[in-house]
Structures are given as C-alpha cells and as structure tokens.
Design a protein around this motif. Structure first.
Motif, PDB file in Angstrom:
ATOM      1  N   ASN A   1      53.595 -42.095  61.596  1.00 20.77           N
ATOM      2  CA  ASN A   1      54.554 -43.099  62.016  1.00 20.77           C
ATOM      3  C   ASN A   1      55.933 -42.443  62.164  1.00 20.77           C
ATOM      4  O   ASN A   1      56.676 -42.322  61.184  1.00 20.77           O
ATOM      5  CB  ASN A   1      54.575 -44.231  60.994  1.00 20.77           C
ATOM      6  CG  ASN A   1      55.411 -45.387  61.423  1.00 20.77           C
ATOM      7  OD1 ASN A   1      56.424 -45.218  62.083  1.00 20.77           O
ATOM      8  ND2 ASN A   1      54.997 -46.565  61.028  1.00 20.77           N
ATOM      9  N   LEU A   2      56.272 -42.053  63.378  1.00 21.25           N
ATOM     10  CA  LEU A   2      57.526 -41.330  63.604  1.00 21.25           C
ATOM     11  C   LEU A   2      58.774 -42.156  63.296  1.00 21.25           C
ATOM     12  O   LEU A   2      59.708 -41.616  62.695  1.00 21.25           O
ATOM     13  CB  LEU A   2      57.573 -40.780  65.022  1.00 21.25           C
ATOM     14  CG  LEU A   2      56.564 -39.658  65.304  1.00 21.25           C
ATOM     15  CD1 LEU A   2      56.665 -39.200  66.750  1.00 21.25           C
ATOM     16  CD2 LEU A   2      56.778 -38.498  64.363  1.00 21.25           C
TER      17      LEU A   2
ATOM     18  N   LEU B   1      59.179 -42.031  59.559  1.00 25.87           N
ATOM     19  CA  LEU B   1      59.603 -40.690  59.130  1.00 25.87           C
ATOM     20  C   LEU B   1      61.080 -40.456  59.433  1.00 25.87           C
ATOM     21  O   LEU B   1      61.814 -39.907  58.610  1.00 25.87           O
ATOM     22  CB  LEU B   1      58.750 -39.623  59.809  1.00 25.87           C
ATOM     23  CG  LEU B   1      57.311 -39.490  59.321  1.00 25.87           C
ATOM     24  CD1 LEU B   1      56.547 -38.479  60.169  1.00 25.87           C
ATOM     25  CD2 LEU B   1      57.275 -39.092  57.865  1.00 25.87           C
ATOM     26  N   ALA B   2      61.539 -40.888  60.593  1.00 26.49           N
ATOM     27  CA  ALA B   2      62.954 -40.742  60.963  1.00 26.49           C
ATOM     28  C   ALA B   2      63.836 -41.570  60.036  1.00 26.49           C
ATOM     29  O   ALA B   2      64.912 -41.114  59.612  1.00 26.49           O
ATOM     30  CB  ALA B   2      63.162 -41.153  62.415  1.00 26.49           C
TER      31      ALA B   2
END
Length: 190
Positions: free
Chosen positions: A2-3, A6-7
C-alpha cells in the motif's frame, strides 16, 4: 503493498520526535513503550481535518494533533494512521478509513480476559494510551460492532453510560426478539 500508507508513515516518521511530541507525552504522563508495543510510532504534527479523515498539513488552518499508527488485529501490521487534536482527544479521525478499532489485538487475546477480567473500551485514544494501551477504542462504530460481537469475553466501557453505549452498538447487529426464555422457566419465575 500500500504505497499511500507507506508514504503517510514516512511523513509520520519525519514529524517526530519533536519538542511538541515530548511535551505532550510529559504533560499527559504517558509511557511511550506501551504505545510502541501496541501500535507503533507517534508524533505531534500539523494536520488538516476534513470530516472523519485527515491529512498532513497543507493549509494555513492546520491543527496541531497527535498522530499514531494503528495496528491491525494481528498487532503488527500497520493498517492506518489515527489523529486527534491536542486540545480535543475525543475528536479522533483516521487518514484512510481502514481502522475500525484501536487495540484490536487485545480484543482476541486470551490474556485480556484472564480471571474474568473484561476488555475495557476507552472513549479516546489518549485514555487508551494512559491505561497502558490495554483494552480498545472504537474508531468506526458500525464495523467495530461486529468485532466486539465476536470477542471471546466480556466487554466494559469506562463507566456505566459508556458500557450501555457500547452494548447498543452490538445490539443493532441482531434481532433481540430471536432470544427468548423457555416457557418452562416462565412458570418457575412466578
């Protein structure tokens, strides 16, 4: 993977620890070890709150808030971020809307219910943190109700009124008329 999550976690890690984070912990007599074990990182950061969601600051009307990671029911996988304004811990919101309950791991841990001890649901994440991250906090009432219904032991609120409120969440999931007293018991009660 899940980008966006994560960001967001990277932004959280960049936000702390700051003097404001340390001051918040000190002013509220919090033990960060409990939070790290139960949930993960925390920081005081400026956020923009929009309804039941938040994002890290991007406007001049940003709110100073505590931001923490929310672990899933496994107690390890971070599924969302939770924030509450420093001045109003009861106004907590999630970043992605995935977290249903804070302290989900405690909900199904056998040790939670040892010696007939109930799982305590707290009204706010701050109260949960002050209690050593034991128990749970309902974040999304509609979906958390199903988790509470599946809990293997008894559940308590912070006080009687809160316990009734939690019971009402679960009560909406089933028709109480389906549960009846045997006719044989009705004669004995008279």
């Amino acid at each position: 993977m899940n980008l966006p999550l994560l960001a967001a976690r990277a932004r959280l890690y960049q936000s702390g620890p700051t003097g404001a984070s340390i001051e918040y912990v000190r002013d509220n007599a919090l033990d960060t070890r409990h939070l790290f074990r139960a949930s993960g990182a925390y920081a005081v950061a400026f956020v923009d709150i929009d309804g039941d969601r938040f994002d890290f600051a991007g406007s001049k009307e940003s709110t100073p808030a505590v931001v923490i990671e929310v672990a899933g029911s496994d107690g390890h996988s971070v599924i969302d971020l939770l924030a509450w304004p420093i001045s109003k811990p009861s106004a907590f919101v999630t970043m992605f809307g995935r977290a249903e309950i804070l302290g989900g791991r405690n909900l199904f841990a056998a040790a939670t219910y040892a010696f007939d001890t109930p799982l305590i649901c707290y009204r706010t994440p701050l109260a949960w943190w002050k209690a050593g991250c034991t128990g749970a906090v309902v974040i999304k009432p509609a979906s958390a109700a199903r988790l509470l219904l599946d809990a293997p032991g008894t559940i308590s609120g912070e006080d009687h009124a809160h316990s009734v409120e939690i019971a009402e969440l679960v009560r909406g999931l089933f028709n109480p008329a389906r549960f009846v007293t045997p006719l044989s018991d009705l004669g004995r009660a008279a």
